[in-house]
Design a protein around this motif. Structure first.
Motif, PDB file in Angstrom:
ATOM      1  N   TRP A 205      -3.896  -1.678   5.178  1.00  0.00           N
ATOM      2  CA  TRP A 205      -2.976  -1.842   4.065  1.00  0.00           C
ATOM      3  C   TRP A 205      -3.675  -1.695   2.722  1.00  0.00           C
ATOM      4  O   TRP A 205      -4.832  -2.056   2.580  1.00  0.00           O
ATOM      5  CB  TRP A 205      -2.296  -3.205   4.141  1.00  0.00           C
ATOM      6  CG  TRP A 205      -1.369  -3.322   5.297  1.00  0.00           C
ATOM      7  CD1 TRP A 205      -1.611  -3.951   6.485  1.00  0.00           C
ATOM      8  CD2 TRP A 205      -0.068  -2.772   5.393  1.00  0.00           C
ATOM      9  NE1 TRP A 205      -0.524  -3.818   7.312  1.00  0.00           N
ATOM     10  CE2 TRP A 205       0.442  -3.097   6.664  1.00  0.00           C
ATOM     11  CE3 TRP A 205       0.739  -2.018   4.532  1.00  0.00           C
ATOM     12  CZ2 TRP A 205       1.704  -2.716   7.090  1.00  0.00           C
ATOM     13  CZ3 TRP A 205       1.998  -1.648   4.957  1.00  0.00           C
ATOM     14  CH2 TRP A 205       2.465  -1.994   6.212  1.00  0.00           C
ATOM     15  N   VAL A 206      -2.924  -1.209   1.759  1.00  0.00           N
ATOM     16  CA  VAL A 206      -3.367  -1.130   0.371  1.00  0.00           C
ATOM     17  C   VAL A 206      -2.350  -1.916  -0.447  1.00  0.00           C
ATOM     18  O   VAL A 206      -1.144  -1.680  -0.341  1.00  0.00           O
ATOM     19  CB  VAL A 206      -3.390   0.334  -0.149  1.00  0.00           C
ATOM     20  CG1 VAL A 206      -3.764   0.377  -1.603  1.00  0.00           C
ATOM     21  CG2 VAL A 206      -4.316   1.179   0.683  1.00  0.00           C
TER      22      VAL A 206
ATOM     23  N   ARG B 172      -0.249   2.243   2.814  1.00  0.00           N
ATOM     24  CA  ARG B 172      -1.077   2.328   4.022  1.00  0.00           C
ATOM     25  C   ARG B 172      -2.138   3.406   3.845  1.00  0.00           C
ATOM     26  O   ARG B 172      -1.813   4.531   3.468  1.00  0.00           O
ATOM     27  CB  ARG B 172      -0.179   2.657   5.210  1.00  0.00           C
ATOM     28  CG  ARG B 172      -0.823   2.545   6.527  1.00  0.00           C
ATOM     29  CD  ARG B 172      -0.804   1.122   7.011  1.00  0.00           C
ATOM     30  NE  ARG B 172      -1.301   1.103   8.384  1.00  0.00           N
ATOM     31  CZ  ARG B 172      -1.838   0.064   8.927  1.00  0.00           C
ATOM     32  NH1 ARG B 172      -1.919  -1.042   8.272  1.00  0.00           N
ATOM     33  NH2 ARG B 172      -2.261   0.114  10.144  1.00  0.00           N
ATOM     34  N   ALA B 173      -3.390   3.062   4.103  1.00  0.00           N
ATOM     35  CA  ALA B 173      -4.496   4.012   4.025  1.00  0.00           C
ATOM     36  C   ALA B 173      -4.721   4.650   5.396  1.00  0.00           C
ATOM     37  O   ALA B 173      -4.575   3.989   6.428  1.00  0.00           O
ATOM     38  CB  ALA B 173      -5.776   3.320   3.560  1.00  0.00           C
TER      39      ALA B 173
ATOM     40  N   GLN C  72       1.905   5.213  -0.791  1.00  0.00           N
ATOM     41  CA  GLN C  72       2.247   3.945  -1.429  1.00  0.00           C
ATOM     42  C   GLN C  72       3.661   3.969  -1.994  1.00  0.00           C
ATOM     43  O   GLN C  72       4.117   4.997  -2.487  1.00  0.00           O
ATOM     44  CB  GLN C  72       1.269   3.647  -2.565  1.00  0.00           C
ATOM     45  CG  GLN C  72      -0.163   3.564  -2.130  1.00  0.00           C
ATOM     46  CD  GLN C  72      -1.121   3.433  -3.301  1.00  0.00           C
ATOM     47  OE1 GLN C  72      -0.733   3.116  -4.408  1.00  0.00           O
ATOM     48  NE2 GLN C  72      -2.397   3.684  -3.045  1.00  0.00           N
TER      49      GLN C  72
ATOM     50  N   ASN D 130      -7.210   8.624   2.105  1.00  0.00           N
ATOM     51  CA  ASN D 130      -5.813   8.961   1.807  1.00  0.00           C
ATOM     52  C   ASN D 130      -4.947   7.724   1.944  1.00  0.00           C
ATOM     53  O   ASN D 130      -5.215   6.858   2.778  1.00  0.00           O
ATOM     54  CB  ASN D 130      -5.305  10.023   2.790  1.00  0.00           C
ATOM     55  CG  ASN D 130      -6.143  11.264   2.752  1.00  0.00           C
ATOM     56  OD1 ASN D 130      -6.278  11.899   1.721  1.00  0.00           O
ATOM     57  ND2 ASN D 130      -6.739  11.620   3.883  1.00  0.00           N
ATOM     58  N   SER D 131      -3.876   7.672   1.157  1.00  0.00           N
ATOM     59  CA  SER D 131      -2.903   6.596   1.314  1.00  0.00           C
ATOM     60  C   SER D 131      -1.533   7.037   0.807  1.00  0.00           C
ATOM     61  O   SER D 131      -1.433   7.911  -0.049  1.00  0.00           O
ATOM     62  CB  SER D 131      -3.354   5.322   0.587  1.00  0.00           C
ATOM     63  OG  SER D 131      -3.357   5.510  -0.804  1.00  0.00           O
TER      64      SER D 131
ATOM     65  N   SER E  12     -11.373   5.678   4.721  1.00  0.00           N
ATOM     66  CA  SER E  12     -10.002   6.185   4.669  1.00  0.00           C
ATOM     67  C   SER E  12      -9.705   6.585   3.227  1.00  0.00           C
ATOM     68  O   SER E  12      -9.479   5.739   2.370  1.00  0.00           O
ATOM     69  CB  SER E  12      -9.015   5.115   5.123  1.00  0.00           C
ATOM     70  OG  SER E  12      -9.270   4.767   6.457  1.00  0.00           O
TER      71      SER E  12
ATOM     72  N   GLN F 147      -7.998  -3.406  -0.548  1.00  0.00           N
ATOM     73  CA  GLN F 147      -8.058  -2.309   0.425  1.00  0.00           C
ATOM     74  C   GLN F 147      -9.351  -2.417   1.205  1.00  0.00           C
ATOM     75  O   GLN F 147     -10.429  -2.531   0.631  1.00  0.00           O
ATOM     76  CB  GLN F 147      -7.991  -0.951  -0.287  1.00  0.00           C
ATOM     77  CG  GLN F 147      -8.037   0.225   0.656  1.00  0.00           C
ATOM     78  CD  GLN F 147      -7.913   1.566  -0.059  1.00  0.00           C
ATOM     79  OE1 GLN F 147      -7.707   1.626  -1.267  1.00  0.00           O
ATOM     80  NE2 GLN F 147      -8.040   2.629   0.688  1.00  0.00           N
TER      81      GLN F 147
ATOM     82  N   LYS G 274      -9.027   2.215   7.841  1.00  0.00           N
ATOM     83  CA  LYS G 274      -7.564   2.253   7.826  1.00  0.00           C
ATOM     84  C   LYS G 274      -6.988   0.859   7.634  1.00  0.00           C
ATOM     85  O   LYS G 274      -7.542  -0.120   8.094  1.00  0.00           O
ATOM     86  CB  LYS G 274      -7.040   2.828   9.139  1.00  0.00           C
ATOM     87  CG  LYS G 274      -7.454   4.246   9.395  1.00  0.00           C
ATOM     88  CD  LYS G 274      -6.947   4.720  10.733  1.00  0.00           C
ATOM     89  CE  LYS G 274      -7.429   6.125  10.995  1.00  0.00           C
ATOM     90  NZ  LYS G 274      -7.035   6.614  12.302  1.00  0.00           N
TER      91      LYS G 274
END
Length: 183
Positions: free
Chosen positions: A140-141, A181-182, A33, A30-31, A28, A134, A138
């Motif tokens: 949480w970051v 979120r990623a 934040q 992209n994220s 994943s 992370q 997919k």
């Protein structure tokens, strides 16, 4: 001669493509934040950012991040653009990261008694050091760390009410916390 050049070119391109797809753990890339960072004069800026991991090796992943903040606080209205570029260690969940962070701020100071509005443009460039949680897929970051500003520009002709001096916190670490979120 042309056949040899084409063969070498294709071999190099194939190696580059293989290195970008086979190495690295982040699937994943992209994220989105929400971040609290820095130390403002009267509040801590909150920003919404988009991050993209654009290149990975076996040991590091390189990312770029852009975001914005808008916050009316009392007599102040602040808008800012945030930019960041850095690298993250490749691990399963727990990562160390470092990079350069820039915030370009635009404040307006409204004096309600005299009806005078004065713009104040400033910003900073900081070194970011921190920890990131992370998973490769997919999820949480969570990031926590410090920003250490080494370039801080300000319009020194404007004195902000309540500020005791014009000395800025250069080289003093500021907290930086973000969650996202990623995908």
């Amino acid at each position: 001669m042309n056949v040899y050049s084409t063969a070498i070119f294709l071999a190099l391109c194939g190696g580059i493509v293989k290195a970008q797809t086979a190495s690295g753990k982040f699937i994943s890339a992209n994220s989105i934040q929400v971040e609290i960072n820095g130390m403002g004069d009267h509040f801590i800026p909150v920003s919404l950012s988009y991050e993209r991991i654009f290149h990975q090796t076996n040991k590091f992943a390189f990312f770029a991040k852009a975001g914005a903040t808008y916050q009316p606080i009392g007599q102040f209205t602040q808008t800012a653009a945030t930019l960041e570029a850095g690298m993250v260690s490749q691990a399963e969940r727990h990562h160390w990261e470092m990079g350069l962070f820039a915030m370009i701020q635009d404040k307006e100071i409204n004096n309600k008694e005299t009806r005078f509005v004065s713009p104040q443009n400033n910003g900073h460039i900081s070194l970011r050091l921190g920890y990131r949680y992370q998973r490769p897929h997919k999820g949480w970051v969570a990031r926590t760390g410090v920003l250490i500003p080494f370039i801080y520009g300000t319009n020194s002709d404007i004195v902000v009410p309540g500020r005791q001096s014009k000395i800025r916190n250069v080289f003093f670490p500021w907290p930086a916390i973000s969650i996202g979120r990623a995908f």
